[in-house]
Design an enzyme around this catalytic site. Structure first.
Site, PDB file in Angstrom:
ATOM      1  N   CYS A   2       0.848  -1.187   0.000  1.00 30.38           N
ATOM      2  CA  CYS A   2       0.000   0.000   0.000  1.00 30.38           C
ATOM      3  C   CYS A   2       0.889   1.243   0.000  1.00 30.38           C
ATOM      4  O   CYS A   2       2.064   1.176   0.335  1.00 30.38           O
ATOM      5  CB  CYS A   2      -0.873   0.011   1.234  1.00 30.38           C
ATOM      6  SG  CYS A   2      -1.823  -1.503   1.435  1.00 30.38           S
ATOM      7  N   ARG A  27       2.534   1.252  -7.016  1.00 29.60           N
ATOM      8  CA  ARG A  27       2.583   0.185  -6.016  1.00 29.60           C
ATOM      9  C   ARG A  27       1.398  -0.768  -6.183  1.00 29.60           C
ATOM     10  O   ARG A  27       1.344  -1.797  -5.530  1.00 29.60           O
ATOM     11  CB  ARG A  27       2.583   0.791  -4.601  1.00 29.60           C
ATOM     12  CG  ARG A  27       3.846   1.580  -4.311  1.00 29.60           C
ATOM     13  CD  ARG A  27       3.728   2.385  -3.043  1.00 29.60           C
ATOM     14  NE  ARG A  27       3.927   1.594  -1.847  1.00 29.60           N
ATOM     15  CZ  ARG A  27       5.054   1.496  -1.171  1.00 29.60           C
ATOM     16  NH1 ARG A  27       6.112   2.137  -1.597  1.00 29.60           N
ATOM     17  NH2 ARG A  27       5.142   0.786  -0.080  1.00 29.60           N
ATOM     18  N   TRP A  74      -3.767  -2.068  -1.335  1.00 32.26           N
ATOM     19  CA  TRP A  74      -3.635  -3.329  -2.071  1.00 32.26           C
ATOM     20  C   TRP A  74      -4.134  -4.380  -1.097  1.00 32.26           C
ATOM     21  O   TRP A  74      -3.505  -4.669  -0.085  1.00 32.26           O
ATOM     22  CB  TRP A  74      -2.172  -3.551  -2.447  1.00 32.26           C
ATOM     23  CG  TRP A  74      -1.921  -4.877  -3.057  1.00 32.26           C
ATOM     24  CD1 TRP A  74      -1.504  -6.012  -2.428  1.00 32.26           C
ATOM     25  CD2 TRP A  74      -2.072  -5.232  -4.425  1.00 32.26           C
ATOM     26  NE1 TRP A  74      -1.397  -7.032  -3.314  1.00 32.26           N
ATOM     27  CE2 TRP A  74      -1.726  -6.601  -4.543  1.00 32.26           C
ATOM     28  CE3 TRP A  74      -2.466  -4.526  -5.570  1.00 32.26           C
ATOM     29  CZ2 TRP A  74      -1.768  -7.270  -5.758  1.00 32.26           C
ATOM     30  CZ3 TRP A  74      -2.497  -5.206  -6.769  1.00 32.26           C
ATOM     31  CH2 TRP A  74      -2.154  -6.554  -6.866  1.00 32.26           C
ATOM     32  N   ASN A  98       0.224   0.110   6.033  1.00 34.47           N
ATOM     33  CA  ASN A  98       0.798  -0.781   5.032  1.00 34.47           C
ATOM     34  C   ASN A  98       1.408  -1.944   5.794  1.00 34.47           C
ATOM     35  O   ASN A  98       2.144  -1.731   6.746  1.00 34.47           O
ATOM     36  CB  ASN A  98       1.882  -0.043   4.236  1.00 34.47           C
ATOM     37  CG  ASN A  98       2.585  -0.950   3.248  1.00 34.47           C
ATOM     38  OD1 ASN A  98       2.020  -1.951   2.788  1.00 34.47           O
ATOM     39  ND2 ASN A  98       3.814  -0.599   2.896  1.00 34.47           N
ATOM     40  N   GLY A  99       1.108  -3.160   5.406  1.00 38.53           N
ATOM     41  CA  GLY A  99       1.703  -4.313   6.071  1.00 38.53           C
ATOM     42  C   GLY A  99       0.649  -5.284   6.574  1.00 38.53           C
ATOM     43  O   GLY A  99      -0.480  -5.306   6.075  1.00 38.53           O
ATOM     44  N   GLU A 477      21.870 -20.621  -4.719  1.00 42.65           N
ATOM     45  CA  GLU A 477      21.610 -19.195  -4.942  1.00 42.65           C
ATOM     46  C   GLU A 477      22.587 -18.355  -4.120  1.00 42.65           C
ATOM     47  O   GLU A 477      23.100 -17.343  -4.602  1.00 42.65           O
ATOM     48  CB  GLU A 477      20.152 -18.884  -4.579  1.00 42.65           C
ATOM     49  CG  GLU A 477      19.785 -17.417  -4.414  1.00 42.65           C
ATOM     50  CD  GLU A 477      20.006 -16.554  -5.645  1.00 42.65           C
ATOM     51  OE1 GLU A 477      20.316 -17.088  -6.731  1.00 42.65           O
ATOM     52  OE2 GLU A 477      19.891 -15.313  -5.509  1.00 42.65           O
ATOM     53  N   LYS A 481      25.156 -15.644  -5.669  1.00 42.58           N
ATOM     54  CA  LYS A 481      25.234 -14.236  -5.229  1.00 42.58           C
ATOM     55  C   LYS A 481      26.674 -13.863  -4.907  1.00 42.58           C
ATOM     56  O   LYS A 481      27.151 -12.802  -5.307  1.00 42.58           O
ATOM     57  CB  LYS A 481      24.379 -13.995  -3.977  1.00 42.58           C
ATOM     58  CG  LYS A 481      22.910 -13.869  -4.135  1.00 42.58           C
ATOM     59  CD  LYS A 481      22.388 -12.617  -4.796  1.00 42.58           C
ATOM     60  CE  LYS A 481      22.341 -12.777  -6.286  1.00 42.58           C
ATOM     61  NZ  LYS A 481      21.223 -13.457  -6.847  1.00 42.58           N
ATOM     62  N   GLU A 484      28.771 -13.641  -8.114  1.00 41.55           N
ATOM     63  CA  GLU A 484      28.426 -12.508  -8.981  1.00 41.55           C
ATOM     64  C   GLU A 484      29.035 -11.197  -8.522  1.00 41.55           C
ATOM     65  O   GLU A 484      29.516 -10.425  -9.348  1.00 41.55           O
ATOM     66  CB  GLU A 484      26.898 -12.312  -8.986  1.00 41.55           C
ATOM     67  CG  GLU A 484      26.134 -13.222  -9.888  1.00 41.55           C
ATOM     68  CD  GLU A 484      24.671 -12.822  -9.946  1.00 41.55           C
ATOM     69  OE1 GLU A 484      23.994 -12.899  -8.911  1.00 41.55           O
ATOM     70  OE2 GLU A 484      24.203 -12.439 -11.023  1.00 41.55           O
ATOM     71  N   HIS A 500      30.414 -37.337  -1.113  1.00 41.75           N
ATOM     72  CA  HIS A 500      30.554 -38.013  -2.404  1.00 41.75           C
ATOM     73  C   HIS A 500      31.521 -37.271  -3.328  1.00 41.75           C
ATOM     74  O   HIS A 500      31.493 -37.477  -4.541  1.00 41.75           O
ATOM     75  CB  HIS A 500      29.184 -38.172  -3.065  1.00 41.75           C
ATOM     76  CG  HIS A 500      28.243 -39.005  -2.238  1.00 41.75           C
ATOM     77  ND1 HIS A 500      28.357 -40.370  -2.139  1.00 41.75           N
ATOM     78  CD2 HIS A 500      27.231 -38.651  -1.428  1.00 41.75           C
ATOM     79  CE1 HIS A 500      27.422 -40.816  -1.324  1.00 41.75           C
ATOM     80  NE2 HIS A 500      26.729 -39.797  -0.868  1.00 41.75           N
ATOM     81  N   LYS A 599      21.757  -6.859 -16.526  1.00 36.78           N
ATOM     82  CA  LYS A 599      20.528  -7.095 -15.769  1.00 36.78           C
ATOM     83  C   LYS A 599      19.572  -8.002 -16.530  1.00 36.78           C
ATOM     84  O   LYS A 599      18.907  -8.847 -15.965  1.00 36.78           O
ATOM     85  CB  LYS A 599      19.861  -5.755 -15.433  1.00 36.78           C
ATOM     86  CG  LYS A 599      18.622  -5.867 -14.548  1.00 36.78           C
ATOM     87  CD  LYS A 599      18.974  -6.369 -13.165  1.00 36.78           C
ATOM     88  CE  LYS A 599      17.752  -6.643 -12.304  1.00 36.78           C
ATOM     89  NZ  LYS A 599      18.072  -7.585 -11.208  1.00 36.78           N
TER      90      LYS A 599
HETATM   91  O1  M6R Z   1      15.277 -11.632 -15.714  1.00 34.36           O
HETATM   92  P1  M6R Z   1      15.472 -13.068 -15.365  1.00 34.36           P
HETATM   93  O2  M6R Z   1      14.950 -13.433 -14.006  1.00 34.36           O
HETATM   94  O3  M6R Z   1      14.932 -14.016 -16.393  1.00 34.36           O
HETATM   95  O4  M6R Z   1      17.043 -13.277 -15.313  1.00 34.36           O
HETATM   96  C1  M6R Z   1      17.597 -14.549 -15.134  1.00 34.36           C
HETATM   97  C2  M6R Z   1      19.053 -14.455 -14.778  1.00 34.36           C
HETATM   98  O5  M6R Z   1      19.771 -13.813 -15.788  1.00 34.36           O
HETATM   99  C3  M6R Z   1      19.253 -13.696 -13.470  1.00 34.36           C
HETATM  100  O6  M6R Z   1      18.553 -14.288 -12.407  1.00 34.36           O
HETATM  101  C4  M6R Z   1      20.736 -13.643 -13.104  1.00 34.36           C
HETATM  102  O7  M6R Z   1      21.200 -14.921 -12.752  1.00 34.36           O
HETATM  103  C5  M6R Z   1      20.967 -12.634 -11.998  1.00 34.36           C
HETATM  104  N1  M6R Z   1      22.121 -11.862 -12.265  1.00 34.36           N
HETATM  105  C6  M6R Z   1      21.098 -13.269 -10.649  1.00 34.36           C
HETATM  106  O8  M6R Z   1      21.461 -12.388  -9.656  1.00 34.36           O
END
Ligand code: M6R
Length: 604
Positions: A2, A27, A74, A98-99, A477, A481, A484, A500, A599
């Protein structure tokens, strides 16, 4: 998610409230409302639907005042009707929120037993009644407000008017953001910098647990203990407030902190806490024999977490595949398979190609996407939106947890549709999911412990991440992170797979980060950590304080909130993200635009 605005000044307030509410439309909303103090008494105007409906109401019945609050809603609790639209009023108190007030049902029962009568189905109205009751005990509004905040469980931002307290607006923040804007003989309260953007660029951010009292001369801030505190004033560009970093150093840090809000907003699109039910979906899960998820990168790991939920909760077989592999391997698919593309951008070339391929092969398709106008959103038969808002940091954070939230909620819906979840269990799971925003806020408070650990972590060349069950994809994941943004080599493994092969990597220079919520496999994860510690490998174990620690001098603990196993991937995502973030900061890398990455990957 919201939107909130409050204005206390000397000029006409309603045009200002409307101006701000229009900027908060991004939003998402289903109704809107304003309240203003007219001769010391609050009057409200509310309308279902678009802001222009509220403008029509205000044109017919104007509000002439200089102090007011406004809200775009919302729906989370109760249908999107005018009665459920904010502001809510009880006695002398009128407020917007909101929340989620998680304990609203208990509080409502307590108040109803004392004779309070409720007009709406919302959790918000309970807060108005509580504060009105406290004001009847003593007329000290600030003390009464603090007593009320101490009774609330959940994640929330509030803006409050009290009849007879002219010029004054109260605000509070726990989990959901809230900012104070500083003007000339006028002060503002908003759910983000964009809300107050039309009036000022001088902003103070409330910190977690803060509450604030505004009048047109200024603001007094209090922390969660009730002590009066100072909050810095920062300059934020109004035109680009939505994509500004605000008080944060990086977009990634900001986006990590937005997760209580973005997860709540996403869950609310799929679940209704008042009725304890999953919303009906344009897919008949009972007719499916398989779900095929396709995605890349972080979205792929979200899909893998979704698989655990679809199979466990709904007994629905679920495959998850990296889109660039699925696309070229000539997969055998049955017509009663639902193909689900998961993507933040909705433009990732490989994922989009898989969606097109599945459609061409006669499958029903769905897209879980954060950009609702994207190619995938348009291509899929069913759009399942996530509501994370714009994600600027290249390393995905809030889009990931929004994807996980949507998948978990859809798995509950699938379980109900397939007769695997009865009404009692459905209510239990819905309640557990709505605890996630609060517990994510608590996980954000692990910040200091994590910073302590990254000093050593940043020196490593290789890091292992371990987890079992849904913590396994989260471990991958976490490793992604770290890779990256800190450029440290990292791998995520299923904890049971360690012996293993990967255990050969363990030495005193190779840290292992373990995700160990108190679930049905905790003991097994703990014994895998002992195997690492026995070989002298440093271990950072992220687990609830209640969890009995495995022995070993090289095991360091970071306490995480205890939570329902269903939401553990949402809660434990936060320490993973913070670990990567602070390691990158320690190494001085370009956090928001790491080398070699984009991105949105619109090429193969
Ligand atoms: O826009 P998308 O979610 O389809 O993108 C997929 C990947 O390119 C994206 O998740 C990428 O691995 C990011 N850099 C992860 O942080």
């Amino acid at each position: 998610m919201c939107g909130i605005i409050g204005v206390t000044g000397t000029g006409p307030v309603t045009p200002r409230l409307i101006d701000s509410l229009k900027r908060l439309e991004y939003r998402g909303y289903d109704s809107a409302g304003v309240a203003a103090l007219v001769d010391g008494v609050t009057e409200r105007r509310r309308a279902q639907g678009k802001i222009r409906n509220l403008e029509t109401v205000l044109a017919e019945t104007p509000l002439n005042a200089t102090v007011g609050i406004g809200h775009t809603r919302w729906a989370t609790h109760g249908a999107p009707t005018t009665e459920n639209a904010h502001p809510h009023k009880a006695g002398r108190v009128t407020l917007v929120h909101n929340g989620i007030i998680e304990n609203f049902a208990e509080l409502k029962a307590e108040l109803a037993a004392e004779g309070h009568v409720f007009e709406s189905q919302t959790d918000t109205e309970v807060v108005a009644h509580l504060l009105d009751r406290e004001l009847a005990k003593s007329n000290d509004a600030i003390a009464a407000f603090k007593r009320v905040l101490d009774r609330l469980t959940g994640a929330y931002a509030l803006a409050v008017l009290i009849d007879g307290e002219d010029e004054q607006i109260l605000g509070a923040r726990r989990g959901s953001p809230l900012v104070v804007g500083w003007g000339e003989d006028e002060m503002y309260l908003g759910s983000d910098a964009l809300a107050v953007g039309p009036f000022t660029q001088q902003i103070s951010y409330l910190e977690e647990g803060d509450y604030v009292v505004l009048n047109r001369a200024g603001a007094r801030f209090f922390d969660s203990t009730g002590s009066e505190v100072e909050r810095a004033v920062v300059q934020v560009s109004a035109s680009s407030a939505m994509v500004e970093k605000g008080a944060y150093r990086h977009f990634m840090e900001k986006e990590i902190h937005e997760q209580p809000d973005s997860v709540q907003h996403t869950l609310s699109a799929y679940l209704d806490l008042v009725s304890g039910t999953a919303r009906s979906q344009p897919v008949d899960f009972s007719k499916l024999d398989r779900v095929q998820i396709v995605a890349c990168g972080t979205a792929f790991f979200a899909g893998q977490i979704g698989r655990y939920a679809f199979e466990r909760l709904a007994g629905l077989p679920c495959d998850v595949e990296i889109a660039s592999e699925f696309r070229y391997r000539e997969p055998a698919v049955s017509p009663s398979t639902l193909a689900v593309a998961v993507s933040q951008s909705g433009e990732t070339a490989d994922t989009l190609a898989c969606l097109t391929w599945c459609k061409a092969h006669g499958l029903k398709t769905a897209a879980i996407v954060n950009v609702h106008t994207s190619s995938m959103a348009r291509e899929a038969d069913v759009l399942w939106p996530t509501h994370a808002g714009p994600e600027i940091g290249v390393a995905s954070t809030k889009a990931f947890t929004a994807q996980v939230a949507a998948l978990l909620a859809l798995a509950v819906a699938a379980g109900v549709a397939r007769g695997r979840i009865d009404a009692t269990r459905e209510a239990e799971l819905v309640k557990a999911l709505f605890e996630a925003p609060r517990l994510i806020s608590e996980a954000l408070a692990m910040d200091a412990d994590i910073r302590r650990e990254v000093v050593e972590l940043a020196k490593a060349d290789d890091v292992l991440f371990l987890g079992r069950g849904a913590m396994y994809p989260l471990a991958m994941e976490g490793a992604l992170k770290l890779k990256e943004i800190s450029y440290i080599h990292a791998e995520g493994y299923a904890a049971g797979e360690l012996k293993h092969g990967p255990i050969a990597l363990i030495d005193e220079f190779t840290p292992t980060v373990a995700l160990a919520p108190l679930d049905d496999v905790f003991e097994k994860t703990a014994s895998n950590l002992q195997e690492v510690a026995a070989r002298g490998g440093p271990v950072i174990m992220i687990a609830p304080a209640e969890a009995e620690a495995p022995h070993g001098a090289s095991i360091r603990r970071i306490d995480a909130p205890d939570c329902h196993p269903l939401i553990a991937p949402l809660v434990y995502a936060v320490p993973m993200q913070l670990l990567a973030y602070y390691t990158a900061v320690q190494k001085g890398t370009d956090v928001d635009q790491p080398r070699n990455l984009a991105k949105s990957v619109t090429v193969e």
